[in-house]
Motif scaffolding. Structure first.
Motif, mmCIF file in Angstrom:
data_model
loop_
_atom_site.group_PDB
_atom_site.id
_atom_site.type_symbol
_atom_site.label_atom_id
_atom_site.label_comp_id
_atom_site.label_asym_id
_atom_site.label_seq_id
_atom_site.Cartn_x
_atom_site.Cartn_y
_atom_site.Cartn_z
ATOM 1 N N SER A 30 0.831 -1.209 0.000
ATOM 2 C CA SER A 30 0.000 0.000 0.000
ATOM 3 C C SER A 30 0.861 1.253 0.000
ATOM 4 O O SER A 30 1.860 1.328 0.718
ATOM 5 N N TRP A 32 -0.156 4.097 1.108
ATOM 6 C CA TRP A 32 -0.768 5.063 2.030
ATOM 7 C C TRP A 32 -0.535 4.782 3.499
ATOM 8 O O TRP A 32 -1.158 5.394 4.362
ATOM 9 N N ARG A 33 0.355 3.828 3.817
ATOM 10 C CA ARG A 33 0.522 3.480 5.233
ATOM 11 C C ARG A 33 1.131 4.639 6.015
ATOM 12 O O ARG A 33 2.107 5.253 5.581
ATOM 13 N N SER A 315 -8.072 2.891 0.950
ATOM 14 C CA SER A 315 -7.099 1.911 1.455
ATOM 15 C C SER A 315 -7.723 0.527 1.651
ATOM 16 O O SER A 315 -6.990 -0.451 1.820
ATOM 17 N N ASP A 318 -6.385 -2.123 -0.330
ATOM 18 C CA ASP A 318 -5.054 -2.607 0.054
ATOM 19 C C ASP A 318 -5.102 -3.484 1.299
ATOM 20 O O ASP A 318 -4.065 -3.850 1.856
ATOM 21 N N GLU A 321 -7.581 -0.309 6.905
ATOM 22 C CA GLU A 321 -8.358 0.933 7.023
ATOM 23 C C GLU A 321 -8.255 1.515 8.428
ATOM 24 O O GLU A 321 -8.373 0.792 9.405
ATOM 25 N N SER A 424 -0.837 9.389 4.273
ATOM 26 C CA SER A 424 -2.227 9.691 3.919
ATOM 27 C C SER A 424 -3.015 10.349 5.055
ATOM 28 O O SER A 424 -4.193 10.630 4.901
ATOM 29 N N PHE A 442 -5.928 10.481 0.112
ATOM 30 C CA PHE A 442 -5.414 9.384 -0.702
ATOM 31 C C PHE A 442 -4.860 9.949 -2.012
ATOM 32 O O PHE A 442 -5.592 10.189 -2.958
#
Ligand code: FRU
Length: 465
Positions: A30, A32-33, A315, A318, A321, A424, A442
């Motif tokens: 991912s 966006w972690r 997310s 991926d 959340e 994110s 995002f």
């Protein structure tokens, strides 16, 4: 659909461990972690739970479903910290494994009693073919080795009369000779309220006491996650009035997190004395289920879920959340709540300037002008914050990759601004924390260009942890 009732409700011991291994691999990809916000390794995080200081450490639990980014069978993930900043997950979660929590260890709180931590939480159960909710308020003791032992019998075995199966999220506090629990409830007439129970012993003898009189009944159809805290000679009540009437209380998110300040809480009448109107706790996109802790060091601390119920996030695809916010210190100034990140955060701010993809703090370097904007742009996505003095309007526009732009705005002065960006996740503190705007952004995952008009900002790096 993968998420059948069987998978949503399956006990953790019955899952094939390979599922977590595969999900971890998916999460690792991912873009966006977050780097320092608490999240789950895999799957979904929601409410903060059991925020406490015990045995020389900070303890902060959270609602978790490790097997996917959906609201499946909930457990408590356990996080500990020495400084409210560096958190570590304790590998002893509280999972559903008794009759009275078989469909989820729902939200609750914790309080120090002698040399143990006492946990009170909602055991969610569904009964019959209609899946009728039957909530239990359950108890557990945690010892200094972080072993949690649940009580065999629930503390409160049913909703009181006149209340539906929506009866949950006890917050325990001690006052004089009693422990009090504040519990979110829905009446059979479909209105939200906060009920209190009390007992002289924490682990038995709980009896219905009184409804909390907040000075307003605009609590929609259900008041989730009630919390009471004391600071600066006042009392603050934070709760989530689902379906509150927007004519009387403005909010744009699907469900609001609200607060009321009062001069005091009269425990004998269970009534707020001289309550303020209900106000929004955060003006951003994703903030909910905030929990309070009157810490032994005298501070009133808060932490919220950066996410909302009944909402899907990018997310999810991926395999994860949701995050918890940074821990905030609360004060009351001129009748409003002021929120700021705890001082301990200063220990991880580097003096070195940040580069575009660092975790960073953006802070105003000079007094704010009467009109300005701040842009965070990536391809096909952006976060734009602007102020216009003609209508005293602050506006935050977010466009996530592949989604329509959405806006949040409020009216106020332009005095100061600091923004924390953690990939994110963003937390914006405006005018010394009188207003906060929290949410997720995002972006395209490549690079974010920061630019401004009519404002000077310093970008500082936050150590990646
Ligand atoms: C709030 C909430 C609580 C409940 C928990 C379940 O987000 O719905 O009322 O205890 O989440 O995960």
């Amino acid at each position: 659909n993968y998420w059948t009732l069987d998978r949503l409700g399956r006990l953790y011991k019955d899952w094939d461990p390979q599922v977590l291994t595969d999900l971890s691999a998916q999460v690792a990809k991912s873009k966006w972690r977050p780097g320092y916000h608490i999240t789950t390794k895999t799957g979904l995080l929601n409410d903060p739970n059991g925020f406490s200081y015990f045995n020389g450490q900070w303890h902060l639990f959270n609602q978790a479903f490790p097997y996917g980014a959906v609201h499946g069978l909930k457990s408590w993930q356990h996080n500990v910290s020495d400084d409210l900043i560096h958190w570590r997950v304790v590998d002893k979660p509280m999972v559903p494994d008794i009759y009275s929590d078989r469909n989820g260890c729902y939200s609750g709180s914790a309080i120090n009693v002698d040399d143990k931590l006492f946990i009170m939480y909602t055991g969610n159960t569904f009964e019959g073919s209609e899946f009728t909710r039957h909530p239990y308020q359950d108890g557990a003791w945690m010892d200094a080795d972080n072993n949690i032992e649940k009580l065999a019998e629930p503390l409160i075995a049913d909703s009181p009369s006149g209340v539906t199966g929506h009866f949950r999220d006890p917050q325990i506090i001690k006052h004089d000779d009693y422990y009090y629990a504040f519990i979110g409830a829905q009446t059979v007439d479909n209105t939200g309220e906060i009920l209190t129970y009390r007992s002289r012993q924490v682990d038995s003898g709980w009896e219905l006491y009184k409804k909390l009189d907040l000075g307003t009944d605009n609590l929609g159809y259900m008041a989730e996650c009630p919390n009471v805290g004391f600071v600066d000679g006042k009392v603050v009540v934070i709760f989530c009035p689902q379906g509150a009437d927007k004519a009387a209380f403005h909010y744009d998110n699907v469900h609001p997190n609200a607060y009321i300040i009062a001069d005091e809480l009269d425990f004998s009448a269970m009534k707020l004395v001289n309550p303020s109107p209900m106000q929004q706790l955060d003006e951003g996109f994703d903030y909910y289920a905030t929990q309070l802790l009157n810490a032994p060091d005298g501070r009133l601390l808060s932490v919220g879920w950066i996410g909302l119920p009944d909402t899907e996030y990018l997310s999810d695809q991926d395999g994860w959340e949701g995050e918890l916010s940074m821990v905030r210190e609360l004060h009351i100034s001129n009748g409003s709540l002021v929120q700021s990140p705890v001082n301990e955060l200063e220990t991880i701010i580097d003096d070195t300037p940040a580069t575009a993809n660092d975790l960073q703090r953006l802070i105003t370097a000079a007094p704010l002008a009467s009109q300005f904007s701040l842009y965070l742009d990536s391809t096909d996505s952006y976060l734009h914050l602007a102020y216009d003095e003609s209508d005293r309007q602050w506006t935050l526009v977010r466009k996530n990759v592949g989604e329509e732009a959405v806006t949040r705005s409020f009216q106020g002065d332009p005095s100061s601004l600091s923004i924390y960006l953690d990939n994110s996740v963003f937390e914006i503190f405006i005018n010394g924390g009188k207003v906060t705007m929290t949410g997720q952004f995002f972006h395209d995952g490549k690079s974010i260009q920061v630019s401004t008009t009519s404002m000077d900002i310093k970008q500082k790096k936050i150590q990646n942890m």
